[in-house]
Design a protein around this motif. Sequence first.
Motif, mmCIF file in Angstrom:
data_model
loop_
_atom_site.group_PDB
_atom_site.id
_atom_site.type_symbol
_atom_site.label_atom_id
_atom_site.label_comp_id
_atom_site.label_asym_id
_atom_site.label_seq_id
_atom_site.Cartn_x
_atom_site.Cartn_y
_atom_site.Cartn_z
ATOM 1 N N VAL A 46 0.840 -1.203 0.000
ATOM 2 C CA VAL A 46 0.000 0.000 0.000
ATOM 3 C C VAL A 46 0.877 1.255 0.000
ATOM 4 C CG1 VAL A 46 -1.613 1.364 1.403
ATOM 5 C CG2 VAL A 46 -2.011 -1.073 1.057
ATOM 6 N N VAL A 50 -2.402 -3.860 -4.916
ATOM 7 C CA VAL A 50 -2.969 -3.770 -3.565
ATOM 8 C C VAL A 50 -4.117 -4.755 -3.367
ATOM 9 C CG1 VAL A 50 -4.195 -2.241 -1.956
ATOM 10 C CG2 VAL A 50 -2.262 -1.368 -3.290
ATOM 11 N N ALA A 56 -7.840 0.020 2.374
ATOM 12 C CA ALA A 56 -6.466 -0.109 1.892
ATOM 13 C C ALA A 56 -6.289 0.595 0.555
ATOM 14 C CB ALA A 56 -6.078 -1.584 1.779
ATOM 15 N N ALA A 84 -3.828 3.831 -0.482
ATOM 16 C CA ALA A 84 -2.937 3.825 -1.640
ATOM 17 C C ALA A 84 -3.250 4.989 -2.574
ATOM 18 C CB ALA A 84 -3.045 2.497 -2.382
#
Length: 414
Positions: free
Chosen positions: A16, A128, A139, A143
């Motif tokens: 990430v 990811v 997440a 990112a």
Amino acid sequence: MPPPPRPRIFHGWIVVGAAFAVMFAGFGVGYSFGAFFTELEREFAARRGDLAIVFAISGALYFGLGLASGAAADRWGPRRVAFLGMAIMTVGLVLASRADALWQIYLASGLGIGIGVGFSYVPSLGAVQPWFQRRRAFASGIAIAGIGAGTLVIPPTAAWLVDGLGWRTSYLVLAAGTLVVGGGGALLLDSRPQRRGLAPDGLPAGPQAAQRATGVDFRTAVRSQPFRLLALAAFLTSFGIFTPFVHLAPAAVDLGATAPMAAALLGIIGAGSILGRFVIGSAADRFGRRQALIGVVAAQAALLLFWSLADRYWMLAAFAGAFGVSYGGYVALMPTLCADFFGARAIGAVMGAVFSGISVGCLLGPPIAGFAFDATGSYAWPVAGCALLTAVAAAASLRLPDPDRWTDRAGGAG
């Protein structure tokens, strides 16, 4: 023999962070074009429509190359593909610093930045998705917050550099930063948690987790109703998403703002988008990603209509902040919904195909708005047109099925 101890930090979070760095450099530099706009306009005696083509070329390639770069990342790994993108982008910025004609800016900045981001965006974001299931939107939001952070930091920095060092030296400074930050992040990308004995969310790998991470193949995905609706929504929203990144700063100058004040609007979009990625991404994991997507797209339509009526700097600033929040949530939700519907088996190619329609809107939207301004002296009608297209995208999003129920019918896509 006992199994090796689990690391304290789940490696998915390192991926990430790597994706964050790639998108910070790539999009931050790409969206800093507004900071160069006035100087390039003077240097080459160019019309706004002509200059908007530079961003249109690069923006179209961001997503037009997504299918190819995503498929390449599925085959050869995201690390190689994304690093190649950052290297190409660095070369393009160096060449742009030596341009003596506008067509050279088209090639160096337009193609160089476009190919660079096009080769790095989908592979880094796709890397990811296999690492997370339960917290996938959160997440992805972290990112993609790299885009917002880059937009917050780099355009105002570029404006400061242009003012103090000139636009040519500023391109060289951005080139060095791209290679160090973006290239360094690309080298840390990894899309295979099973190679580390892990399943999504840091669980030990097992047969059930492996099946969950497989999903459907690319051909099955692109023939489905969710794919068609996601691709249609992405195409329609792209007109309204990218027009502010080119024309919001010049619109502020038209209202009497200074160049730093105008460039600050891009930073406000970036700050808002960081908030949107965290808040909307986290809430979507809890309350539903489909519902969140409908909400943010509808909000974008309303905000673009607000911009079309704005006649004060503070109104543009309010638009920038609120638009940044909705935009940040939107770009965090689209890839997670791709993974929710279709799984991780061909996530790079699927995301690239969904995003490929964005390239058309990015190629057409900013130049159309620029030429409309050249003809009428106002951004009102082209921005209102973007609002209408985004409203249609919200209607398309309403027709999306529930990902969990569709997954069951599709035989375990997610």
